[in-house]
Design a protein around this motif. Structure first.
Motif, PDB file in Angstrom:
ATOM      1  N   SER A  14      30.480 -14.295  37.338  1.00  0.00           N
ATOM      2  CA  SER A  14      29.019 -14.319  36.552  1.00  0.00           C
ATOM      3  C   SER A  14      29.315 -15.941  35.909  1.00  0.00           C
ATOM      4  O   SER A  14      28.512 -16.584  34.966  1.00  0.00           O
ATOM      5  CB  SER A  14      28.928 -13.090  35.724  1.00  0.00           C
ATOM      6  OG  SER A  14      29.993 -13.286  34.754  1.00  0.00           O
ATOM      7  N   VAL A  21      24.002 -22.809  36.027  1.00  0.00           N
ATOM      8  CA  VAL A  21      22.800 -23.045  35.417  1.00  0.00           C
ATOM      9  C   VAL A  21      22.453 -23.759  33.983  1.00  0.00           C
ATOM     10  O   VAL A  21      21.647 -24.452  33.941  1.00  0.00           O
ATOM     11  CB  VAL A  21      22.006 -21.240  35.228  1.00  0.00           C
ATOM     12  CG1 VAL A  21      20.783 -21.122  34.074  1.00  0.00           C
ATOM     13  CG2 VAL A  21      21.912 -20.129  36.772  1.00  0.00           C
ATOM     14  N   ALA A 109      24.738 -15.553  44.472  1.00  0.00           N
ATOM     15  CA  ALA A 109      23.738 -14.684  44.949  1.00  0.00           C
ATOM     16  C   ALA A 109      24.015 -13.449  46.063  1.00  0.00           C
ATOM     17  O   ALA A 109      24.094 -12.908  46.334  1.00  0.00           O
ATOM     18  CB  ALA A 109      22.402 -15.407  44.599  1.00  0.00           C
ATOM     19  N   THR A 158      24.298  -6.853  38.838  1.00  0.00           N
ATOM     20  CA  THR A 158      23.490  -8.157  37.748  1.00  0.00           C
ATOM     21  C   THR A 158      23.793  -9.052  37.210  1.00  0.00           C
ATOM     22  O   THR A 158      22.426 -10.097  37.458  1.00  0.00           O
ATOM     23  CB  THR A 158      23.632  -7.446  36.461  1.00  0.00           C
ATOM     24  OG1 THR A 158      23.998  -5.735  36.230  1.00  0.00           O
ATOM     25  CG2 THR A 158      23.838  -7.526  35.238  1.00  0.00           C
ATOM     26  N   PRO A 162      19.843 -12.451  39.401  1.00  0.00           N
ATOM     27  CA  PRO A 162      19.351 -13.743  38.441  1.00  0.00           C
ATOM     28  C   PRO A 162      19.630 -15.094  39.341  1.00  0.00           C
ATOM     29  O   PRO A 162      18.790 -16.097  39.502  1.00  0.00           O
ATOM     30  CB  PRO A 162      20.618 -13.802  37.291  1.00  0.00           C
ATOM     31  CG  PRO A 162      20.152 -12.242  36.937  1.00  0.00           C
ATOM     32  CD  PRO A 162      20.488 -11.517  38.188  1.00  0.00           C
ATOM     33  N   VAL A 165      17.395 -15.463  41.969  1.00  0.00           N
ATOM     34  CA  VAL A 165      16.473 -15.907  41.278  1.00  0.00           C
ATOM     35  C   VAL A 165      16.761 -17.528  40.934  1.00  0.00           C
ATOM     36  O   VAL A 165      15.730 -18.773  41.267  1.00  0.00           O
ATOM     37  CB  VAL A 165      15.931 -14.688  40.437  1.00  0.00           C
ATOM     38  CG1 VAL A 165      14.320 -16.252  39.127  1.00  0.00           C
ATOM     39  CG2 VAL A 165      15.043 -13.480  40.877  1.00  0.00           C
ATOM     40  N   LEU A 166      17.270 -17.711  40.195  1.00  0.00           N
ATOM     41  CA  LEU A 166      17.438 -19.168  39.796  1.00  0.00           C
ATOM     42  C   LEU A 166      17.702 -20.097  40.617  1.00  0.00           C
ATOM     43  O   LEU A 166      17.185 -21.283  40.778  1.00  0.00           O
ATOM     44  CB  LEU A 166      18.712 -19.567  38.415  1.00  0.00           C
ATOM     45  CG  LEU A 166      18.221 -18.483  37.679  1.00  0.00           C
ATOM     46  CD1 LEU A 166      19.787 -18.419  36.550  1.00  0.00           C
ATOM     47  CD2 LEU A 166      17.364 -18.934  35.991  1.00  0.00           C
ATOM     48  N   TYR A 169      14.885 -20.722  41.783  1.00  0.00           N
ATOM     49  CA  TYR A 169      14.280 -22.005  41.158  1.00  0.00           C
ATOM     50  C   TYR A 169      14.213 -23.471  40.925  1.00  0.00           C
ATOM     51  O   TYR A 169      13.280 -24.043  41.026  1.00  0.00           O
ATOM     52  CB  TYR A 169      13.872 -21.194  39.918  1.00  0.00           C
ATOM     53  CG  TYR A 169      13.463 -22.252  38.803  1.00  0.00           C
ATOM     54  CD1 TYR A 169      12.160 -22.971  38.243  1.00  0.00           C
ATOM     55  CD2 TYR A 169      14.404 -22.707  37.667  1.00  0.00           C
ATOM     56  CE1 TYR A 169      12.062 -22.791  37.423  1.00  0.00           C
ATOM     57  CE2 TYR A 169      14.161 -23.616  37.294  1.00  0.00           C
ATOM     58  CZ  TYR A 169      12.820 -23.638  36.920  1.00  0.00           C
ATOM     59  OH  TYR A 169      12.128 -24.781  35.856  1.00  0.00           O
TER      60      TYR A 169
END
Length: 215
Positions: A14, A21, A109, A158, A162, A165-166, A169
């Motif tokens: 994390s 990110v 991920a 958790t 994200p 998804v990122l 993106y």
């Protein structure tokens, strides 16, 4: 702590994902990749001949788009095919740098749920070992093992959701930037080709104009 030692790699993932990110959000800002008006400004330079090594170095170090356009201007006197080849070679390097760390984010991920599943299995094993040792007379021990398993699973998801998804993106953003840079590079390539075209055309028309006078 309630999730057990299997939470340690999840927390490390994390932290790494958060760092990636933040770094990519800063690096892939639109104005830093595609400075507004840069393509038109560079085409004006090419038309007016205001090009020198200092201009090209500043342009190449300013942004990914500038690096791509500077590569084309560095070989502007070469045939169109060679200029296009230089643009494509430079573009591959530019895209590679824009996609830096995205594979790591995709890996996080992918392994996030697996780490959560690993913690789940460890928690269940511990619960059953305690049941084997002391029977099922103490529900608190069973609840502790089940809680540890659920905490690891939730934590892994958790982190993974994200990150996935990122990752998608940022991939999409890089793809969009590539299309825009290709448009700007093609426009500059056309300008360079049209600028170099009249000289050969005049050379071909000259003998044709001289032929009637000779007759």
């Amino acid at each position: 702590m309630a999730g057990g030692w299997a939470m340690v790699p999840i927390l490390i993932c994390s932290a790494v994902a958060l760092a990636i990110v933040l770094e990519r959000c800063w690096t892939l800002r639109r104005k830093s990749v595609l400075p507004p008006g840069l393509g038109e400004e560079v085409r004006q330079w090419a038309r007016s001949g205001q090009l020198d090594p200092g201009h090209l170095d500043t342009l190449a170090n300013g942004s990914p788009l500038g690096e791509l356009l500077a590569a084309a201007l560095a070989v502007r006197r070469q045939p169109r095919e060679l200029i296009k080849e230089r643009i494509e070679d430079t573009g591959r390097h530019v895209i590679h740098r824009m996609e830096r760390y995205l594979n790591t984010l995709g890996t996080i991920a992918l392994i996030g749920p697996l780490l959560g599943l690993f913690g789940t299995v460890i928690g269940l094993i511990r619960m059953f070992m305690e049941v084997m040792a002391g029977g099922i007379g103490d529900p608190a021990k069973m609840a502790g093992g089940i809680g540890e398993a659920l905490i690891c699973t939730a934590s892994g998801l958790t982190v993974a959701i994200p990150a996935y998804v990122l990752h998608r993106y940022f991939r999409s953003r890089v793809a969009g930037y590539c299309v825009e840079m290709e448009k700007q590079a093609t426009a500059l390539l056309d300008d360079l080709t049209l600028t170099a075209a009249p000289a050969p055309a005049r050379a071909r028309r000259a003998p044709a104009a001289a032929a009637p006078s000779a007759g």
